[in-house]
Design an enzyme around this catalytic site. Structure first.
Site, mmCIF file in Angstrom:
data_model
loop_
_atom_site.group_PDB
_atom_site.id
_atom_site.type_symbol
_atom_site.label_atom_id
_atom_site.label_comp_id
_atom_site.label_asym_id
_atom_site.label_seq_id
_atom_site.Cartn_x
_atom_site.Cartn_y
_atom_site.Cartn_z
ATOM 1 N N ARG A 273 0.868 -1.101 0.026
ATOM 2 C CA ARG A 273 0.104 0.063 0.068
ATOM 3 C C ARG A 273 0.828 1.190 0.100
ATOM 4 N NH1 ARG A 273 -3.336 -3.637 2.535
ATOM 5 N NH2 ARG A 273 -5.001 -4.074 0.942
ATOM 6 N N ASP B 139 -0.070 -6.783 -3.422
ATOM 7 C CA ASP B 139 -1.444 -6.409 -3.158
ATOM 8 C C ASP B 139 -1.996 -5.714 -4.459
ATOM 9 O OD1 ASP B 139 -3.844 -5.882 -1.820
ATOM 10 O OD2 ASP B 139 -2.659 -6.509 0.161
ATOM 11 N N HIS C 161 -6.434 -9.891 -4.193
ATOM 12 C CA HIS C 161 -5.470 -8.753 -3.748
ATOM 13 C C HIS C 161 -4.632 -8.876 -5.042
ATOM 14 C CE1 HIS C 161 -6.875 -7.200 0.191
ATOM 15 N NE2 HIS C 161 -7.339 -8.485 0.545
ATOM 16 N N GLU D 218 -9.933 -12.092 1.519
ATOM 17 C CA GLU D 218 -10.785 -11.160 0.936
ATOM 18 C C GLU D 218 -10.775 -11.396 -0.474
ATOM 19 O OE1 GLU D 218 -10.381 -7.515 3.876
ATOM 20 O OE2 GLU D 218 -8.772 -7.567 2.672
ATOM 21 N N ASP E 185 -2.860 0.075 12.486
ATOM 22 C CA ASP E 185 -3.349 1.063 11.723
ATOM 23 C C ASP E 185 -4.525 1.548 12.577
ATOM 24 O OD1 ASP E 185 -4.588 -1.389 11.022
ATOM 25 O OD2 ASP E 185 -5.153 -0.786 9.263
ATOM 26 N N TRP F 191 -0.576 -2.396 8.646
ATOM 27 C CA TRP F 191 -1.404 -2.326 7.080
ATOM 28 C C TRP F 191 -1.092 -0.586 6.805
ATOM 29 C CZ3 TRP F 191 -1.858 -6.544 4.622
ATOM 30 C CH2 TRP F 191 -2.418 -7.596 5.266
ATOM 31 N N GLU G 225 -2.354 1.599 4.420
ATOM 32 C CA GLU G 225 -2.995 2.683 3.688
ATOM 33 C C GLU G 225 -2.893 3.981 4.206
ATOM 34 O OE1 GLU G 225 -4.301 -0.308 4.686
ATOM 35 O OE2 GLU G 225 -5.589 -1.389 3.612
HETATM 36 C C1 ACM Z 1 -6.441 -8.691 6.162
HETATM 37 O O1 ACM Z 1 -6.386 -7.847 7.129
HETATM 38 N N1 ACM Z 1 -7.176 -8.638 4.973
HETATM 39 C C2 ACM Z 1 -5.826 -9.998 6.161
#
Ligand code: ACM
Length: 540
Positions: free
Chosen positions: A147, A176, A247, A314, A407, A455, A457
């Site tokens: 990200r 990703d 992803h 996801e 995050d 993460w 973002e």
């Molecule tokens: C995740 O947070 N999608 C593993």
């Protein structure tokens, strides 16, 4: 002295102190030479003391001695500071290394500096005996470099920060929708095309703001070799993650044939510029399998870790539902539905990795539809996936988003920068328990350990990563290492007292942590949208 983080299993203090001087030597016994080189370099840099090599390995002689001690576990150590000097003994080189980290904390915050403060500075270690070892063998940190890319030097710095906190697994989230960050020689467009995006959403995906400039970068295979070697020197294992079958938009943007070409025109896709769950997933074709086998062949050559992470989270099934190719595959394999197709996809790489002596690990979605024997699960959607996996005999790394997704904001105040997710304070993380009480002792043995996830973002640079990670990563490190009581019985006041000393160490290391009093003016980002406080479960 007792301001160690993470707290040791046991420590007994004495009266007196060892004073390191220009005459003090560093002895590294057989099997501890690399630790000796690391410790010597770190301490020489901070203290300016020569710490010349001692002649009798294993003896402290008023200086520092390192040696192996049979009978201790590989990561256990014993540190004795007394009239003979400082002696660190470990069951393996890793144990000696963790003991060396403790010694650095005992020397005071200036031991973390990269240049000595002055010649008349004295360096002392109080007399004491520490017996120590980790609660868990997997004490992980995941960093998402897809990200927002973190250049190699930043990754090396994070490995040092992990080592200082006795964390030992670096989960490297390399691919990703928003970027592919590892050079794959046989598929050069993965980085030529897949490592750059034209612009980036600022804040939560519902935000109207964009950063209108290209963002990108990737690690060459030489960079990766350097990162893996640097980690190994610090007794950290790097577990690479290549995310399939979801992803994957960056890979599809580079090689459109990897996508569901009978459903959408995949040649129109570019590297994704916003956040959330992406519908553009890999096509379940032989071509895709062969392509990713090629990717994983190069990955295995670079990363010696037992575990290889394949993502698996996801993966929306809409395109597979509409794809004649995917439906034909379901019929041909006699599968019930698209969930079983995902299971088949993951199972293919489970077998493929096992045949090469490795073990697959994936996010807890990989449990849906069944999982092959040696596979392990990163339990992120709470504890449930981890509990189900452990009961089914699979190993688990506990990293529930409700507790250890760093995050998420750490304070409800209006000045929190880009406040996504739930409020999870330093104390919340300190009271996180990786082993749920529902598990029997036998099942609990499948909990390899725990991991905090970063993460990125809303973390566009080192300073933002530091802000989200610290101080909570220090609390997490204690959860992963120390034998803490049940969450409600944990002495958070004592932890905070020790944190006062630890902030000085973080200062010396140049970590842009969140101060206990709230963000500094330059750490605030007014105008950038986050999520409502404690709204519905976060998806970014
Ligand atoms: C995740 O947070 N999608 C593993």
């Amino acid at each position: 002295m007792t301001e160690l983080i993470p707290a040791p299993r046991g420590a007994v203090t004495g009266a007196g102190e060892v004073r390191l001087t220009r005459h003090s030597r560093l002895h590294a016994g057989t099997g501890t030479e690399r630790v000796g080189r690391w410790l010597g370099a770190a301490l020489r840099q901070a203290t300016g003391l020569p710490l010349g090599e001692g002649r009798e390995p294993g003896e402290a002689e008023g200086g520092i001695g390192l040696r192996l001690r049979p009978g201790l576990g590989p990561e256990e150590y014993r540190l004795v500071s007394d009239g003979n000097g400082v002696l660190i003994e470990g069951g393996g080189a890793a144990g000696v290394f963790w003991g060396a980290q403790t010694l650095r904390q005992l020397l005071g915050p200036d031991a973390y500096r990269r240049a000595p403060l002055g010649r008349d500075r004295s360096w002392t270690v109080p007399y004491l005996t520490i017996e120590d070892g980790p609660r868990f063998r997997w004490r992980g940190l995941m960093l998402d470099v897809a990200r927002h890319f973190m250049p190699k030097e930043g990754v090396l710095r994070y490995l040092d920060l992990m080592a200082a906190h006795k964390l030992n697994v670096f989960h490297f989230h390399l691919t990703d929708d928003q970027g592919w960050r590892i050079e794959i020689e046989r598929h050069p467009r993965l980085t030529e095309t897949g490592s750059w995006r034209a612009r980036t959403k600022t804040g939560h995906r519902a935000s109207p703001l964009w950063e209108d400039k290209p963002h990108g970068g990737y690690y060459t295979q030489d960079d990766i070799r350097e990162i893996v070697a640097y980690a190994a020197e610090r007794h950290i294992t790097v577990v690479p993650e290549i995310d399939v079958p979801g992803h994957s938009q960056a890979a599809i943007a580079a090689y459109p044939e990897l996508g569901n070409t009978d459903v959408i025109d995949t040649t129109s896709l570019s590297v994704w510029d916003t956040w959330g769950i992406n519908p553009n997933v890999l096509a379940p074709t032989d071509n895709t399998l062969r392509f990713y086998e090629g990717v994983f062949e190069e990955v295995l050559a670079l990363f010696p870790s037992e575990f290889v992470h394949v993502g698996g989270d996801e993966c929306p099934k809409d395109q597979w539902q509409r794809s004649e190719t995917a439906q034909a595959r379901i019929r041909e394999l006699g599968l019930a539905d698209e969930d079983e197709l995902q299971s088949w996809f993951i199972g293919h790489f489970d077998t493929w990795l096992a045949e090469r002596g490795r073990r697959l690990i994936g996010w807890d979605e990989i449990l849906e539809g069944g999982l092959a024997g040696g596979a392990a699960v990163s339990s992120w959607r709470g504890y449930a996936g981890g509990i189900a996996a452990a009961r089914a005999g699979h190993d688990v790394v506990m990293c529930p988003e409700q507790q250890v997704y760093l995050d998420h904001r750490q304070d409800p105040g209006p000045e929190e920068p880009v406040p996504i997710g739930w409020v999870r304070t330093l104390e919340d993380v300190y009271r996180f328990e990786p082993v749920p009480p529902e598990l029997t002792p036998g099942e609990a043995r499948h909990v390899l350990g725990t991991q905090a996830n970063l993460w990125t973002e809303v973390m566009e640079d080192h300073a933002r990563v530091d802000y989200q990670a610290f101080p909570r990563l220090a609390a997490f490190a204690e959860v992963a290492w120390s034998p803490l009581p049940a969450p409600e019985a944990r002495d958070f006041a004592d932890f905070e007292r020790r944190m006062a000393a630890h902030y000085r160490r973080l200062d010396a290391l140049g970590v842009a942590y969140r101060p206990p009093t709230g963000p500094l003016p330059w750490q605030r980002r007014p105008g950038v949208l986050g999520r409502p406080i404690d709204g519905p479960p976060p998806s970014r």
